[in-house]
Design a protein around this motif. Structure first.
Motif, PDB file in Angstrom:
ATOM      1  N   GLN A  47      29.906 -34.296  10.377  1.00  0.00           N
ATOM      2  CA  GLN A  47      30.765 -34.487   9.214  1.00  0.00           C
ATOM      3  C   GLN A  47      31.347 -35.902   9.181  1.00  0.00           C
ATOM      4  O   GLN A  47      31.551 -36.473   8.104  1.00  0.00           O
ATOM      5  CB  GLN A  47      31.905 -33.456   9.225  1.00  0.00           C
ATOM      6  N   ARG A  48      31.614 -36.466  10.346  1.00  0.00           N
ATOM      7  CA  ARG A  48      32.095 -37.852  10.387  1.00  0.00           C
ATOM      8  C   ARG A  48      31.059 -38.796   9.778  1.00  0.00           C
ATOM      9  O   ARG A  48      31.401 -39.695   8.981  1.00  0.00           O
ATOM     10  CB  ARG A  48      32.374 -38.272  11.833  1.00  0.00           C
ATOM     11  N   ASP A  49      29.801 -38.612  10.147  1.00  0.00           N
ATOM     12  CA  ASP A  49      28.750 -39.476   9.593  1.00  0.00           C
ATOM     13  C   ASP A  49      28.663 -39.331   8.077  1.00  0.00           C
ATOM     14  O   ASP A  49      28.477 -40.328   7.355  1.00  0.00           O
ATOM     15  CB  ASP A  49      27.410 -39.128  10.242  1.00  0.00           C
ATOM     16  N   ARG A  50      28.792 -38.095   7.590  1.00  0.00           N
ATOM     17  CA  ARG A  50      28.763 -37.893   6.141  1.00  0.00           C
ATOM     18  C   ARG A  50      29.960 -38.563   5.477  1.00  0.00           C
ATOM     19  O   ARG A  50      29.828 -39.210   4.431  1.00  0.00           O
ATOM     20  CB  ARG A  50      28.760 -36.387   5.847  1.00  0.00           C
ATOM     21  N   MET A  51      31.139 -38.438   6.098  1.00  0.00           N
ATOM     22  CA  MET A  51      32.344 -39.041   5.547  1.00  0.00           C
ATOM     23  C   MET A  51      32.252 -40.564   5.552  1.00  0.00           C
ATOM     24  O   MET A  51      32.692 -41.229   4.605  1.00  0.00           O
ATOM     25  CB  MET A  51      33.562 -38.578   6.345  1.00  0.00           C
ATOM     26  N   VAL A  52      31.680 -41.131   6.613  1.00  0.00           N
ATOM     27  CA  VAL A  52      31.546 -42.592   6.700  1.00  0.00           C
ATOM     28  C   VAL A  52      30.651 -43.114   5.584  1.00  0.00           C
ATOM     29  O   VAL A  52      30.940 -44.147   4.958  1.00  0.00           O
ATOM     30  CB  VAL A  52      31.019 -42.983   8.087  1.00  0.00           C
ATOM     31  N   ARG A  53      29.570 -42.404   5.310  1.00  0.00           N
ATOM     32  CA  ARG A  53      28.701 -42.823   4.205  1.00  0.00           C
ATOM     33  C   ARG A  53      29.435 -42.745   2.871  1.00  0.00           C
ATOM     34  O   ARG A  53      29.280 -43.627   2.008  1.00  0.00           O
ATOM     35  CB  ARG A  53      27.442 -41.944   4.173  1.00  0.00           C
ATOM     36  N   GLN A  54      30.248 -41.716   2.695  1.00  0.00           N
ATOM     37  CA  GLN A  54      31.011 -41.581   1.456  1.00  0.00           C
ATOM     38  C   GLN A  54      32.042 -42.701   1.310  1.00  0.00           C
ATOM     39  O   GLN A  54      32.213 -43.269   0.222  1.00  0.00           O
ATOM     40  CB  GLN A  54      31.696 -40.216   1.424  1.00  0.00           C
ATOM     41  N   ILE A  55      32.730 -43.036   2.406  1.00  0.00           N
ATOM     42  CA  ILE A  55      33.720 -44.121   2.360  1.00  0.00           C
ATOM     43  C   ILE A  55      33.043 -45.440   2.042  1.00  0.00           C
ATOM     44  O   ILE A  55      33.568 -46.263   1.269  1.00  0.00           O
ATOM     45  CB  ILE A  55      34.479 -44.196   3.696  1.00  0.00           C
ATOM     46  N   ASN A  56      31.873 -45.661   2.620  1.00  0.00           N
ATOM     47  CA  ASN A  56      31.152 -46.911   2.353  1.00  0.00           C
ATOM     48  C   ASN A  56      30.765 -47.032   0.884  1.00  0.00           C
ATOM     49  O   ASN A  56      30.816 -48.127   0.305  1.00  0.00           O
ATOM     50  CB  ASN A  56      29.911 -46.976   3.237  1.00  0.00           C
ATOM     51  N   GLU A  57      30.401 -45.930   0.256  1.00  0.00           N
ATOM     52  CA  GLU A  57      30.068 -45.953  -1.173  1.00  0.00           C
ATOM     53  C   GLU A  57      31.318 -46.195  -2.014  1.00  0.00           C
ATOM     54  O   GLU A  57      31.275 -46.937  -3.006  1.00  0.00           O
ATOM     55  CB  GLU A  57      29.405 -44.641  -1.573  1.00  0.00           C
ATOM     56  N   ILE A  58      32.430 -45.575  -1.622  1.00  0.00           N
ATOM     57  CA  ILE A  58      33.654 -45.700  -2.420  1.00  0.00           C
ATOM     58  C   ILE A  58      34.193 -47.128  -2.393  1.00  0.00           C
ATOM     59  O   ILE A  58      34.627 -47.662  -3.428  1.00  0.00           O
ATOM     60  CB  ILE A  58      34.714 -44.705  -1.911  1.00  0.00           C
TER      61      ILE A  58
END
Length: 444
Positions: free
Chosen positions: A184-195
């Protein structure tokens, strides 16, 4: 006779040291009854009479060990994240600790150290109702209260193995939770990078709206951009609050020191960094979250005594079935305690994050250091007066957005772990909540 002679001479030759004393104790110990009624220290005749079975058991044990070792080494070889490797090491150590505790207690039972019985207060031998707690019947392989007296509480080897198995399943579930959290951390990191690829002004539109609690939690159906506004405001506030530290780590001297340490430790060199004058715009929130979340997850694997005491309190829920409820029904009812605590903690953390964002967005320079790769308007965001006052006070040198989260208990207080407003207590509270869920999963 040969076995007795060997044990006698070993005990006699080592009587001057601690090893000899333990050998004599092992020879004289009566031992606990195993599942078949045979005591562990009296298996000599069975071993002599069944050499093929003993050889088969040794072979099976060695093969099982080899299989587990192979899986362990393959998992470690395919794990490249340094924090995941640290998490695996912590999981191994915690499971090993459970095994050591099991071995020590079984050994203590064999030596008779656990032969301690306690009589229930107010209980009479004729009262045989509710005798389902395993006070130590002979058929259960007890080491303490083998008389079957319902008024006597003693060490019960079979009931201990049940408790040990529940804790083992709890540990396995907790290890799975940590690994899922890394995914879930990896998924969240990708989302933060997009935002962060979009500026705060572009995301907010005409006027800034404080993100709702549901949008921060992740169920913002009516406010889909609330999480993006929250993250971008948080990044801007972090840059303003930590600007000196961010510039400091980008100095040439710091980079050379870290590169030298990486070479000495045989680790990959640190990534390229911007110059100090461009460090604030280059601050990557996704990279920060990648490291920070991993460090928290590794810390969650080190369980303090207060969390173990919470597990004891959770196991006390088993006593409620003495009032008429069956044990399965009691376990299922209290299994909802963990998820309810988790939801409560999640919304409280979201409330704290909302408070930080609300107190920071009114700062005049909140949009001055947008991410270097972000696209969109870089004009100052329009903040309503009713939510911009705290940010203006922060810019004037007053309290920072994080200062209000100091908590209501003193940090040195024994009750600080229960403080609902102290971010420093969140780690212990997270462990209690996760362990509550894992404990009841282990029981079920």
């Amino acid at each position: 006779k040969a076995t007795v002679s060997v044990l006698y001479w070993v005990g006699l030759m080592g009587i001057l040291n601690h090893t000899g004393r333990w050998c004599v104790l092992l020879c004289l110990a009566t031992g606990a009854n195993a599942a078949g009624g045979v005591k562990l220290w009296q298996l000599g005749a069975d071993v002599d009479a069944n050499p093929i079975t003993v050889f088969t058991m040794f072979t099976f044990t060695v093969m099982l060990t080899i299989i587990i070792e192979t899986i362990k080494h393959k998992t470690e070889h395919n794990t490249h994240d340094v924090h995941r490797k640290m998490a695996l090491g912590a999981i191994y150590s915690e499971l090993m600790m459970v095994g050591v505790v099991s071995f020590m207690l079984i050994l203590a039972a064999e030596l008779g150290i656990t032969d301690i019985t306690v009589k229930k207060p107010g209980c009479h031998p004729t009262d045989s109702t509710g005798n389902s707690t395993g006070s130590g019947s002979a058929t259960a392989g007890s080491a303490g209260s083998g008389s079957g007296d319902p008024c006597i509480i003693g060490f019960n080897l079979l009931m201990f193995e049940y408790a040990h198995l529940v804790l083992f399943f709890m540990g396995i579930t907790y290890g799975i939770f940590i690994q899922v959290s890394f995914w879930q951390r990896d998924r969240m990191v990708r989302q933060i990078n997009e935002i962060q690829m979009t500026t705060l002004s572009e995301t907010c539109g005409f006027s800034y709206v404080v993100p709702s609690l549901f949008s921060i939690v992740g169920i913002g159906v009516c406010d889909s951009s609330g999480w993006a506004r929250c993250l971008l405001t948080l990044r801007a506030a972090m840059v303003l609050q930590l600007k000196d530290q961010i510039k400091n780590v980008c100095r040439t001297e710091e980079v050379l020191i870290e590169e030298t340490l990486a070479i000495m430790k045989g680790q990959p060199p640190p990534p390229m960094r911007a110059s100090p004058d461009k460090a604030l715009e280059a601050f990557d929130l996704s990279r920060f979250a990648h490291i920070a979340i991993a460090e928290v997850l590794v810390e969650l694997l080190h369980v303090p005594p207060v969390v173990w005491l919470a597990i004891v309190a959770m196991s006390a829920t088993n006593l409620i079935h003495k009032f008429g409820l069956s044990l399965p029904v009691t376990v299922v009812i209290f299994a909802f305690l963990g998820p309810l605590l988790a939801i409560s903690l999640l919304f409280r953390m979201a409330k704290q994050l909302q408070e930080i964002v609300k107190r920071a967005v009114g700062h005049p320079d909140i949009c001055s250091h947008e991410y270097v790769n972000a696209i969109g308007s870089r004009d100052p965001v329009v903040v309503p007066k009713n939510i911009g006052h705290d940010g203006q006070m922060w810019a004037a040198g007053e309290e920072a957005p994080w200062d209000t989260l100091d908590g209501c208990c003193d940090d040195d207080s024994m009750f600080n772990a229960l403080d609902p407003n102290d971010p420093g207590s969140l780690e212990v509270q997270l462990q209690v909540v996760v362990f509550a869920c894992c404990f009841f999963v282990g029981q079920i």
